[in-house]
Write an enzyme that holds these catalytic residues in place. Sequence first.
Site, PDB file in Angstrom:
ATOM      1  N   ARG A  47       1.012  -1.314  -0.043  1.00 53.36           N
ATOM      2  CA  ARG A  47      -0.179  -0.297   0.253  1.00 53.36           C
ATOM      3  C   ARG A  47       0.846   1.565   0.158  1.00 53.36           C
ATOM      4  NH1 ARG A  47      -5.126   1.844  -0.679  1.00 53.36           N
ATOM      5  NH2 ARG A  47      -5.900   0.337   0.131  1.00 53.36           N
ATOM      6  N   ILE A  61      -0.782   6.573   8.078  1.00 51.13           N
ATOM      7  CA  ILE A  61      -1.982   5.271   9.567  1.00 51.13           C
ATOM      8  C   ILE A  61      -1.941   3.866   7.755  1.00 51.13           C
ATOM      9  CG2 ILE A  61      -4.486   5.136   9.621  1.00 51.13           C
ATOM     10  CD1 ILE A  61      -5.043   7.784   9.877  1.00 51.13           C
ATOM     11  N   PRO A  62      -1.069   3.558   8.153  1.00 52.15           N
ATOM     12  CA  PRO A  62      -0.940   2.270   6.827  1.00 52.15           C
ATOM     13  C   PRO A  62      -1.468   0.783   7.262  1.00 52.15           C
ATOM     14  CG  PRO A  62       1.143   2.219   9.081  1.00 52.15           C
ATOM     15  CD  PRO A  62       0.177   3.198   8.962  1.00 52.15           C
ATOM     16  N   HIS A  63      -2.110   0.164   5.731  1.00 51.88           N
ATOM     17  CA  HIS A  63      -3.172  -0.149   6.398  1.00 51.88           C
ATOM     18  C   HIS A  63      -2.735  -1.053   4.745  1.00 51.88           C
ATOM     19  CE1 HIS A  63      -4.499   3.316   4.181  1.00 51.88           C
ATOM     20  NE2 HIS A  63      -5.525   2.524   3.649  1.00 51.88           N
ATOM     21  N   GLY A  64      -3.572  -1.542   4.370  1.00 54.59           N
ATOM     22  CA  GLY A  64      -3.225  -3.596   3.587  1.00 54.59           C
ATOM     23  C   GLY A  64      -4.156  -2.946   1.893  1.00 54.59           C
TER      24      GLY A  64
END
Length: 142
Positions: A47, A61-64
């Site tokens: 991402r 805000i790391p997310h997949g």
Amino acid sequence: MACIFDEDNIQLNIQFDNKYDAIKEAGKILLNRDCIEPEYIDAMIEREDKVSVYIGNGVAIPHGVGGSEKYIKKSGLSFLQIPEGIDFGDGKIAYLVIGIAGVDGEHLDILANIAVTCSDVEKVEQLKKATTKESVLSILDM
């Protein structure tokens, strides 16, 4: 929303060599809480490679990526406070890295809640300067 966010998901006053190490640590917290499969951490990095997870105000805000939902077992958040900041490219420095995993679309609600909190410069400053995990929990109020 049965979101997993407590003191065990918070790390204060830490530092990293690069944004990828910070993203991996945010994912590792979620992995250790049994929220995700290890593959979700790779999806968080993917991402960032596609579109920066830096949202402004010193927050990332790391997310997949799309399709990585299959690696999420239950919703959860991780919180990293990085006083020296970490470069997310183009001079964008993150002092707070908040990892997100959400089942059944919950990540959108979680993202919305965090975006509201992190658009408040005063709250971001409080989170950057927080010295206890309890204060982080009370400010984020998830």
